[in-house]
Design a protein around this motif. Structure first.
Motif, PDB file in Angstrom:
ATOM      1  N   ALA A 223       0.804  -1.221   0.000  1.00  0.00           N
ATOM      2  CA  ALA A 223       0.000   0.000   0.000  1.00  0.00           C
ATOM      3  C   ALA A 223       0.836   1.269   0.000  1.00  0.00           C
ATOM      4  O   ALA A 223       0.384   2.302  -0.522  1.00  0.00           O
ATOM      5  CB  ALA A 223      -0.928   0.006   1.215  1.00  0.00           C
ATOM      6  N   THR A 224       2.060   1.231   0.583  1.00  0.00           N
ATOM      7  CA  THR A 224       2.786   2.478   0.829  1.00  0.00           C
ATOM      8  C   THR A 224       4.198   2.539   0.268  1.00  0.00           C
ATOM      9  O   THR A 224       4.725   3.640   0.086  1.00  0.00           O
ATOM     10  CB  THR A 224       2.872   2.735   2.343  1.00  0.00           C
ATOM     11  N   ASN A 225       4.821   1.415   0.006  1.00  0.00           N
ATOM     12  CA  ASN A 225       6.219   1.434  -0.458  1.00  0.00           C
ATOM     13  C   ASN A 225       6.256   1.900  -1.910  1.00  0.00           C
ATOM     14  O   ASN A 225       5.665   1.261  -2.787  1.00  0.00           O
ATOM     15  CB  ASN A 225       6.812   0.029  -0.329  1.00  0.00           C
ATOM     16  N   PRO A 226       6.926   3.017  -2.210  1.00  0.00           N
ATOM     17  CA  PRO A 226       6.885   3.552  -3.577  1.00  0.00           C
ATOM     18  C   PRO A 226       7.461   2.599  -4.611  1.00  0.00           C
ATOM     19  O   PRO A 226       6.990   2.568  -5.753  1.00  0.00           O
ATOM     20  CB  PRO A 226       7.704   4.847  -3.478  1.00  0.00           C
ATOM     21  N   TYR A 227       8.469   1.823  -4.239  1.00  0.00           N
ATOM     22  CA  TYR A 227       9.055   0.874  -5.189  1.00  0.00           C
ATOM     23  C   TYR A 227       8.089  -0.260  -5.487  1.00  0.00           C
ATOM     24  O   TYR A 227       7.879  -0.642  -6.649  1.00  0.00           O
ATOM     25  CB  TYR A 227      10.371   0.330  -4.637  1.00  0.00           C
TER      26      TYR A 227
END
Length: 235
Positions: free
Chosen positions: A213-217
């Motif tokens: 949900a949150t890790n840009p990679y």
């Protein structure tokens, strides 16, 4: 299930001891710089008997205490063959610009018994089943170790420096590759259940659901796009 972890040494590398329960055999994951005292403390506290050391990759911050820990307990070390050379030649793995003074403070080399990991292998150690996934990108021989769901814990991924809370491992050292990193994230990480607990090589634990949900990679990989410009971590 017992998982005892602590950050060790100058790089704060997470070392883990994993056992079915206190008082039983255990596996040691990534005994890095100055990790030996912490390993011995955990062994005494939980009355554990180490049977093996397993390594997510060969960087010195993850393997610096392999020789003393293996020697103290008479156990083998497992590492992927593409990273094995790093135990004896850490400067080559990090680039010669690191310099002799830093490396000169550390005792390097292989323990007496070294065994090689293969992708997809299931290591039956200490009453545990660790699934090995080759995950290059941070190094050519990086791997993760997966534990299946048990009665008292969800599935666990020991991610090394592949995946961190909010970030990924760096890819700018010798053997690193952003293309390989993104492929490893897509192949190894994305298929995992959201409830899987991620125990990384540095910093705090997380879950696959949180990172999805949150890790840009991970979000960019899931969307089929390239890597974003977020900061990366690790040695």
């Amino acid at each position: 299930m017992l998982i005892a972890g602590f950050p060790a040494g100058a790089w704060g590398t997470n070392c883990y001891l994993v056992a079915p329960a206190a008082g039983e055999e255990c596996v040691i994951i990534d005994p890095g710089h100055q990790a030996a005292p912490g390993v011995e403390e955990a062994v005494r506290k939980h009355r554990l008997k180490p049977v093996a050391v397993v390594l997510t990759h060969g960087h010195i911050d993850h393997v610096a205490s392999v020789v003393p820990v293996c020697g103290a307990h008479g156990v083998p070390a497992w590492i992927h063959p593409e990273d094995r050379y790093m135990m004896s030649d850490p400067e080559k793995a990090l680039g010669r610009s690191i310099g002799t003074p830093l490396m000169g403070e550390l005792t390097v080399g292989e323990p007496d018994d070294v065994r090689e990991l293969t992708d997809g292998a299931k290591l039956e150690l200490a009453g545990l089943e660790l699934t090995v996934s080759h995950a290059p990108g941070h190094t050519e021989g990086s791997v993760t170790f997966g534990l299946p769901e048990a009665a008292d814990i969800p599935p666990v991924l020991f991610s090394g420096d592949l995946l961190f809370a909010g970030s990924i491992g760096r890819t700018d050292l010798p053997g690193g590759s952003m293309d390989d990193m993104l492929e490893s994230l897509a192949r190894v990480v994305l298929p995992l259940d959201d409830a899987t607990v991620v125990l990384p090589g540095h910093n705090e634990y997380t879950t696959i659901g949180q990172e999805r949900a949150t890790n840009p990679y991970l979000r960019q990989v899931a969307a089929g796009q390239g890597a974003p410009g977020a900061p990366r971590r690790g040695m």
